[in-house]
Design a protein around this motif. Sequence first.
Motif, mmCIF file in Angstrom:
data_model
loop_
_atom_site.group_PDB
_atom_site.id
_atom_site.type_symbol
_atom_site.label_atom_id
_atom_site.label_comp_id
_atom_site.label_asym_id
_atom_site.label_seq_id
_atom_site.Cartn_x
_atom_site.Cartn_y
_atom_site.Cartn_z
ATOM 1 N N LEU A 96 -64.801 -48.079 -28.632
ATOM 2 C CA LEU A 96 -63.462 -47.861 -29.171
ATOM 3 C C LEU A 96 -63.447 -48.090 -30.684
ATOM 4 O O LEU A 96 -62.828 -47.331 -31.435
ATOM 5 C CB LEU A 96 -62.476 -48.819 -28.487
ATOM 6 C CG LEU A 96 -61.008 -48.729 -28.936
ATOM 7 C CD1 LEU A 96 -60.423 -47.356 -28.584
ATOM 8 C CD2 LEU A 96 -60.181 -49.831 -28.297
ATOM 9 N N ALA A 97 -64.164 -49.138 -31.133
ATOM 10 C CA ALA A 97 -64.223 -49.434 -32.566
ATOM 11 C C ALA A 97 -64.947 -48.330 -33.327
ATOM 12 O O ALA A 97 -64.523 -47.937 -34.417
ATOM 13 C CB ALA A 97 -64.927 -50.771 -32.799
ATOM 14 N N ILE A 98 -66.044 -47.812 -32.755
ATOM 15 C CA ILE A 98 -66.781 -46.726 -33.413
ATOM 16 C C ILE A 98 -65.905 -45.481 -33.536
ATOM 17 O O ILE A 98 -65.871 -44.827 -34.587
ATOM 18 C CB ILE A 98 -68.076 -46.409 -32.631
ATOM 19 C CG1 ILE A 98 -69.062 -47.578 -32.747
ATOM 20 C CG2 ILE A 98 -68.711 -45.119 -33.148
ATOM 21 C CD1 ILE A 98 -70.301 -47.407 -31.909
ATOM 22 N N ASP A 99 -65.192 -45.146 -32.470
ATOM 23 C CA ASP A 99 -64.307 -43.985 -32.502
ATOM 24 C C ASP A 99 -63.208 -44.170 -33.545
ATOM 25 O O ASP A 99 -62.892 -43.255 -34.310
ATOM 26 C CB ASP A 99 -63.683 -43.782 -31.119
ATOM 27 C CG ASP A 99 -62.740 -42.581 -31.084
ATOM 28 O OD1 ASP A 99 -63.212 -41.443 -31.262
ATOM 29 O OD2 ASP A 99 -61.525 -42.787 -30.883
ATOM 30 N N GLN A 100 -62.664 -45.370 -33.613
ATOM 31 C CA GLN A 100 -61.603 -45.671 -34.567
ATOM 32 C C GLN A 100 -62.114 -45.590 -36.001
ATOM 33 O O GLN A 100 -61.468 -44.994 -36.879
ATOM 34 C CB GLN A 100 -61.080 -47.074 -34.278
ATOM 35 C CG GLN A 100 -60.018 -47.575 -35.228
ATOM 36 C CD GLN A 100 -59.505 -48.934 -34.801
ATOM 37 O OE1 GLN A 100 -58.675 -49.042 -33.919
ATOM 38 N NE2 GLN A 100 -60.009 -49.997 -35.413
#
Length: 211
Positions: A96-100
């Motif tokens: 989720l952090a990478i996508d964000q």
Amino acid sequence: IPVALNLVLFGIFIVALVLWILPWLTAFSVTIAFGAWLKGLIWVATLLLVLMVYAFVFPMIAEVVGAPFYEAIGARIDEDAKQPIVERPWYAEVKLAIDQEWRKLVVLALLSVLVFVLQFAPVIGQVLSLIIGFAVLILTLGADSVGPALARRGLMLGDSRRWLLKHWRPVVGIGLAKALGLFVPVLNIVVLPMAAAGGTLLVQIYDTTNV
């Protein structure tokens, strides 16, 4: 790791600023009237702009590296408040952090192109760059702060955007506080976990069911 990462990034930005960016931007000022005054103004404006870029890049990397840690902080606050949350494994938090941060990188790339074009308009270009960059920085950091808490409540993509639009004032407020903290090297290490806690508390305060 966060301390070393912080110092390396800050050093790179300072070296780039002194050796390449400022000499290129101030080269023309020696040939015009009020050149010394204009050169000083460009130095100040460009320094602020570089600090703004630094404030973008550091949390982009640190958010991915520390995603499980920041999520644990927010989840603990939600559990203490007996808030219903969606449980996710640590690797889901990293994803989720990478996508964000990937989306933030796209915004930063587009902003960099705009800033580069604006540099061809001396003084006015630097001022506009600061205003636009700071506005984007505040919005993205505010959204990042409440994003994990919204995701724990099952609010993703469209639902999350609607929540952000509905409660844009407190989101801008926490984004502004986070941005100002990120401008201070070393101190900005504690800003990210504080923002994770603050974003969770902010979501708890406002009704997440009426999105």
